[in-house]
Design a protein around this motif. Structure first.
Motif, PDB file in Angstrom:
ATOM      1  N   CYS A 539     130.950  10.571  98.812  1.00 25.44           N
ATOM      2  CA  CYS A 539     130.288  11.319  97.742  1.00 25.44           C
ATOM      3  C   CYS A 539     129.959  12.734  98.217  1.00 25.44           C
ATOM      4  O   CYS A 539     128.809  13.072  98.508  1.00 25.44           O
ATOM      5  CB  CYS A 539     129.019  10.602  97.298  1.00 25.44           C
ATOM      6  N   THR A 540     130.963  13.576  98.302  1.00 28.29           N
ATOM      7  CA  THR A 540     130.792  14.970  98.697  1.00 28.29           C
ATOM      8  C   THR A 540     130.495  15.829  97.470  1.00 28.29           C
ATOM      9  O   THR A 540     130.674  15.384  96.324  1.00 28.29           O
ATOM     10  CB  THR A 540     132.079  15.471  99.365  1.00 28.29           C
ATOM     11  N   PRO A 541     130.035  17.053  97.673  1.00 32.04           N
ATOM     12  CA  PRO A 541     129.867  17.955  96.518  1.00 32.04           C
ATOM     13  C   PRO A 541     131.155  18.114  95.712  1.00 32.04           C
ATOM     14  O   PRO A 541     131.114  18.195  94.479  1.00 32.04           O
ATOM     15  CB  PRO A 541     129.458  19.281  97.181  1.00 32.04           C
ATOM     16  N   GLY A 542     132.310  18.146  96.415  1.00 34.41           N
ATOM     17  CA  GLY A 542     133.582  18.251  95.698  1.00 34.41           C
ATOM     18  C   GLY A 542     133.855  17.042  94.823  1.00 34.41           C
ATOM     19  O   GLY A 542     134.385  17.168  93.707  1.00 34.41           O
ATOM     20  N   ALA A 543     133.461  15.855  95.310  1.00 36.30           N
ATOM     21  CA  ALA A 543     133.656  14.632  94.523  1.00 36.30           C
ATOM     22  C   ALA A 543     132.793  14.666  93.260  1.00 36.30           C
ATOM     23  O   ALA A 543     133.229  14.245  92.179  1.00 36.30           O
ATOM     24  CB  ALA A 543     133.316  13.415  95.371  1.00 36.30           C
TER      25      ALA A 543
END
Length: 591
Positions: A539-543
């Protein structure tokens, strides 16, 4: 003998004669008449008289009337109605004796109300010694206690000192804190025991109306085979008072036998469902030193669903409410209660450490690590199915066999009494048996990076364990951006084929579920910066941005008018990033 006659009176006398009177021989005719009269008068005087005769003979009458008040009658309403009668009697100038009669009844009813008030005040300060009233109490089983306590003990003050030094509650081994009441301030412990008794819970009208217990009758299967599919059955939904009657209440002729009649009765209930206001749980927050990610994550889910409550039906249709109830909750605080002889099977607590404080009752615990569990299970599962049996049967039958025939050695046992606290680290399996009617409060803890990573990834992206949900957030041409997916690899090709076949009613709820999970992890960035959440999990910012963009595009293609204005475009880093107006105190509304 003879009778002296003088002045017309007959007097029975002896044979001695006097000079003033003359002696007469007895004459039966003369004597008989006065005897008959005397007998008649005597019979009249001793004969029972009717009430009417007595009433007529008396000048002052005292009448009494009885007013019967049943247990179920409303005493306050009865008092008010009789007071209305008194007012009527006075206003209409009824006879004085009638006014005094009704006034006396009003005074007596007031005494009844005053006495009831005193009783309630005494109950309010009285600390119950047992979970259940005597009427419902199941016989205790002290003989089933562990013969030897092998769990390491620690004093409450020493535990507090360790936590203040920054030690994590996820210790290497389980701990038993005897008399953990020292962890409570002032009279908090007495208040907890009063508040969490069966009598108080049954008397709470709001809980009786709203709370439903999932009760599984012992003869009802939890799943059944329909064709080639295993279909889960639904439990009976019963109010708390009904649950108490089913699982606790017996009769002198047929009492509840602990274990035999009660082994299936233990309940684990989300603590927030048992309160009208979350402040009722404040007294149980005994570890302010512990940093726990779960409260913030639960609050994020509540806020985001509150913010989107108007658009979710537009997005999900008829399944919106079901999805909301299933995904919106993130319980981490529980009450566990049940009669003597009840207890769940051997199990682990979702990989999270927890602590359990016993409010009423007595319990026996057995704890073992996962590797010991697996070692013994390979030998004993088919023979004993020990991991599927109730706690009562485990301690009565399975444990001796596991030790003698299958070499179970590495385990810990403890006896937990009211006021004792058990701490169970992550990865440990446990089974506990109520030896008396019991209720405890337990709270799961999420504070370690490794645990948070495992919990998050297991929910959204873990291909080796067949968890592919995050793939919903990407177009087929972008699937190679997923962690560990190489372009044109076998996994990449399989995902492209699978995503291409997904329909709206699967895709859109899937994206929303990923957003809920990822958002509840990313909002820890400010409150728990030591976790470094933006680079910790899938769960990254990009995701987050990819999922939101994919959801917006999908809704547009579907023809939905939802704006998603309630869903932050930028990556949320705290629960305060949810649109204003959505915030509401936890516990004030069911998630």
């Amino acid at each position: 003998q003879g009778f002296w006659h003088k002045g017309g009176m007959y007097v029975r006398q002896g044979m001695v004669a006097t000079s003033c009177c003359r002696f007469l021989r007895p004459r039966m005719a003369v004597v008989a008449a006065p005897l008959r009269i005397s007998l008649a008068v005597a019979l009249l005087l001793v004969a029972p008289q009717s009430p009417l005769q007595v009433a007529v003979a008396q000048q002052t009458l005292k009448l009494s009337a009885t007013l019967t008040i049943e247990k179920t009658d409303d005493k306050v309403k009865t008092h008010d109605h009789v007071a209305d009668l008194l007012k009527y009697a006075k206003d209409n100038k009824l006879e004085g004796n009638v006014v005094r009669f009704v006034d006396n009844m009003v005074q007596q009813l007031q005494k009844v109300l005053d006495a009831a008030k005193v009783v309630e005040q005494q109950k309010a300060v009285e600390v119950p010694k047992e979970f259940t009233p005597a009427k419902y109490r199941v016989k205790s089983m002290p003989k089933l206690q562990a013969k030897k306590v092998t769990v390491k003990k620690i004093a409450a003050k020493d535990l507090r000192a360790k936590l203040k030094q920054g030690k994590d509650i996820n210790f290497a081994e389980p701990l038993l804190v005897t008399n953990a009441t020292a962890l409570f301030d002032g009279e908090d412990w007495d208040r907890v025991k009063r508040h969490w008794s069966a009598a108080r819970i049954m008397g709470d009208e709001d809980l009786e109306r709203d709370l439903r217990i999932d009760y599984w009758p012992p003869d009802k299967a939890r799943a059944r085979l329909v064709g080639n599919m295993l279909q889960m059955e639904e439990p009976e939904q019963v109010p708390f008072s009904r649950y108490i009657v089913i699982c606790f209440h017996g009769t002198p002729a047929k009492p509840k036998l602990p274990g035999q009649n009660t082994e299936h009765c233990e309940q684990t209930v989300d603590a927030q469902s048992m309160v009208r206001n979350v402040s009722e749980l404040d007294d149980l927050a005994i570890f302010p030193e512990i940093k726990n990610a779960l409260p913030g994550q639960a609050e994020f889910r509540r806020r985001i669903l509150e913010a989107g409550k108007d658009e979710l039906p537009m997005i999900l249709g008829k399944s919106a409410e079901k999805w909301r109830k299933g995904k919106g909750k993130l319980p981490y605080r529980y009450f566990v209660f049940g009669p003597s002889g009840s207890g769940d099977k051997l199990h682990a607590e979702n990989g999270l450490p927890f602590y359990d404080i016993l409010i009423h009752g007595s319990r026996r615990w057995l704890l073992l690590k996962e590797d010991e569990m697996n070692r013994v299970a390979e030998k004993a599962r088919e023979a004993l199915e020990f991991d599927k049996t109730s706690a009562y049967m485990f301690f009565e039958e399975k444990l001796p066999e596991l030790k003698e025939e299958f070499g179970l050695k590495k385990y810990f046992e403890a006896n937990q009494q009211s006021g004792d606290l058990v701490i169970v680290p992550s990865g440990w399996f446990r089974v506990s048996l109520s030896l008396a009617d019991s209720i405890s409060y337990y709270e799961t803890i999420l504070s370690q990076k490794e645990t948070l990573k495992a919990v998050t990834d297991n929910a959204v992206w873990q291909p080796q364990f067949r968890q592919y949900q995050m793939a919903y957030c990407y177009e087929t041409k972008e699937l190679h951006k997923l962690p560990g997916v190489e372009k044109d690899s076998q996994l990449h090709k399989w995902l492209k084929d699978a995503i291409a076949k997904v329909k709206w009613d699967e895709l859109i709820p899937g994206i929303l579920s990923v957003l809920l999970q990822c958002g509840s992890t990313l909002i820890l960035e400010k409150s728990m910066p030591e976790l470094n959440v933006q680079g910790l999990t899938a769960c990254t910012p990009g995701a987050w941005k990819a999922c939101r963009a994919r959801l917006k595009t999908s809704l547009k293609e579907k023809g939905s008018s939802a704006t998603l204005s309630w869903l932050p475009e930028e990556v949320p880093t705290s629960i305060d990033d949810i649109p204003s107006g959505a915030a509401k105190k936890v516990g004030s509304e069911e998630l």
